[in-house]
Enzyme design. Structure first.
Site, PDB file in Angstrom:
ATOM      1  N   ARG A 122     -34.535   1.903 -22.262  1.00  0.00           N
ATOM      2  CA  ARG A 122     -33.200   2.487 -22.343  1.00  0.00           C
ATOM      3  C   ARG A 122     -32.933   3.157 -23.690  1.00  0.00           C
ATOM      4  O   ARG A 122     -32.168   4.104 -23.783  1.00  0.00           O
ATOM      5  CB  ARG A 122     -32.187   1.342 -22.171  1.00  0.00           C
TER       6      ARG A 122
ATOM      7  N   PHE B 162     -38.767   9.260 -11.484  1.00  0.00           N
ATOM      8  CA  PHE B 162     -37.971   8.180 -12.050  1.00  0.00           C
ATOM      9  C   PHE B 162     -37.904   8.377 -13.551  1.00  0.00           C
ATOM     10  O   PHE B 162     -38.923   8.453 -14.227  1.00  0.00           O
ATOM     11  CB  PHE B 162     -38.554   6.803 -11.696  1.00  0.00           C
TER      12      PHE B 162
ATOM     13  N   ASP C  54     -28.381   9.875  -7.995  1.00  0.00           N
ATOM     14  CA  ASP C  54     -29.605   9.888  -7.191  1.00  0.00           C
ATOM     15  C   ASP C  54     -29.194   9.989  -5.719  1.00  0.00           C
ATOM     16  O   ASP C  54     -28.955  11.090  -5.215  1.00  0.00           O
ATOM     17  CB  ASP C  54     -30.400   8.612  -7.517  1.00  0.00           C
TER      18      ASP C  54
ATOM     19  N   GLU D 206     -21.232   9.544 -16.088  1.00  0.00           N
ATOM     20  CA  GLU D 206     -22.360   8.802 -15.509  1.00  0.00           C
ATOM     21  C   GLU D 206     -23.675   9.369 -16.032  1.00  0.00           C
ATOM     22  O   GLU D 206     -23.748  10.533 -16.429  1.00  0.00           O
ATOM     23  CB  GLU D 206     -22.266   8.906 -13.970  1.00  0.00           C
ATOM     24  N   ASP D 207     -24.700   8.541 -16.014  1.00  0.00           N
ATOM     25  CA  ASP D 207     -26.002   8.986 -16.511  1.00  0.00           C
ATOM     26  C   ASP D 207     -26.729   9.860 -15.489  1.00  0.00           C
ATOM     27  O   ASP D 207     -27.195  10.945 -15.808  1.00  0.00           O
ATOM     28  CB  ASP D 207     -26.883   7.790 -16.941  1.00  0.00           C
TER      29      ASP D 207
END
Ligand code: IMP
Ligand code: MG
Length: 174
Positions: A164, A151, A102, A98-99
């Site tokens: 991206r 963010f 959060d 996963e990136d």
């Protein structure tokens, strides 16, 4: 996102070095195993692509595509699968790639979902552990970077589908 400023947080070199280290850890831990990497679309595609090319052993690759109900600003904790895994996972070693984590809902949900396939082992490799807003504690087995807040965009991470493809990781500034 016109006019939004951003600041480079993690350089290409730092990303590449950390990806090599993670791949070395995986190569040590999974050598000789029947490992399936499950990448979480879309954000993890660049990380996954770089990671697998640093591994010293063969793996199989699958993807899931997940989305949260309720939109980004008021997450409900409900996660929806729009593309499920296709490879058989039963009795195999499975590693979620996963990136960023959060709140934790996405990885919490995916971990539970993949566990129903009865893999031999199930672990998580997450490039960024962002701790500021964590609601659910999901154990991360391999972590690239810990970030306290903000963010982030770039290296697969998007803001409304933009940014991206940036090769570095940036933090958006208000
Ligand atoms: P959560 O852990 O359930 O809140 O969801 C994590 C997901 O939200 C990730 O897979 C990303 O798609 C997205 N996300 C969370 N933080 C960021 C960020 O800083 N930049 C880009 N996407 C993010
Ligand atoms: Mg994601």
């Amino acid at each position: 996102m016109m006019g939004t400023q951003k600041r480079c947080l993690i350089s290409r070199e730092d990303i590449a070095r950390r990806v090599q280290e993670l791949a070395a850890d995986l190569s040590r831990d999974y050598q000789g195993c029947d490992l399936v990497l499950v990448g979480v679309l879309k954000g993890a595609f660049i990380f996954l692509a770089d990671l697998v090319r640093e591994l010293s052993f063969p793996v199989e690759i699958d993807f899931v595509r997940l989305s949260s109900y309720g939109g980004g600003t008021s997450p409900t904790g409900e996660v929806h699968i729009s593309k499920d895994v296709e490879l058989p996972l039963k009795g195999r070693d499975v590693l979620i790639v996963e990136d960023i984590m959060d709140l934790g809902f996405t990885l919490g949900f995916l971990r539970q979902h993949l566990a129903t396939h009865l893999p031999k082992s199930l672990k998580i490799c997450c490039l960024i552990d962002k701790r500021e807003r964590r609601e659910i504690d999901v154990p991360l087995d391999y972590v690239g970077f810990v970030v306290e807040q903000g963010f982030l965009v770039g290296y697969g991470l998007d803001c409304g589908e933009k940014q991206r493809t940036l090769p570095e990781i940036f933090v958006l500034e208000k």
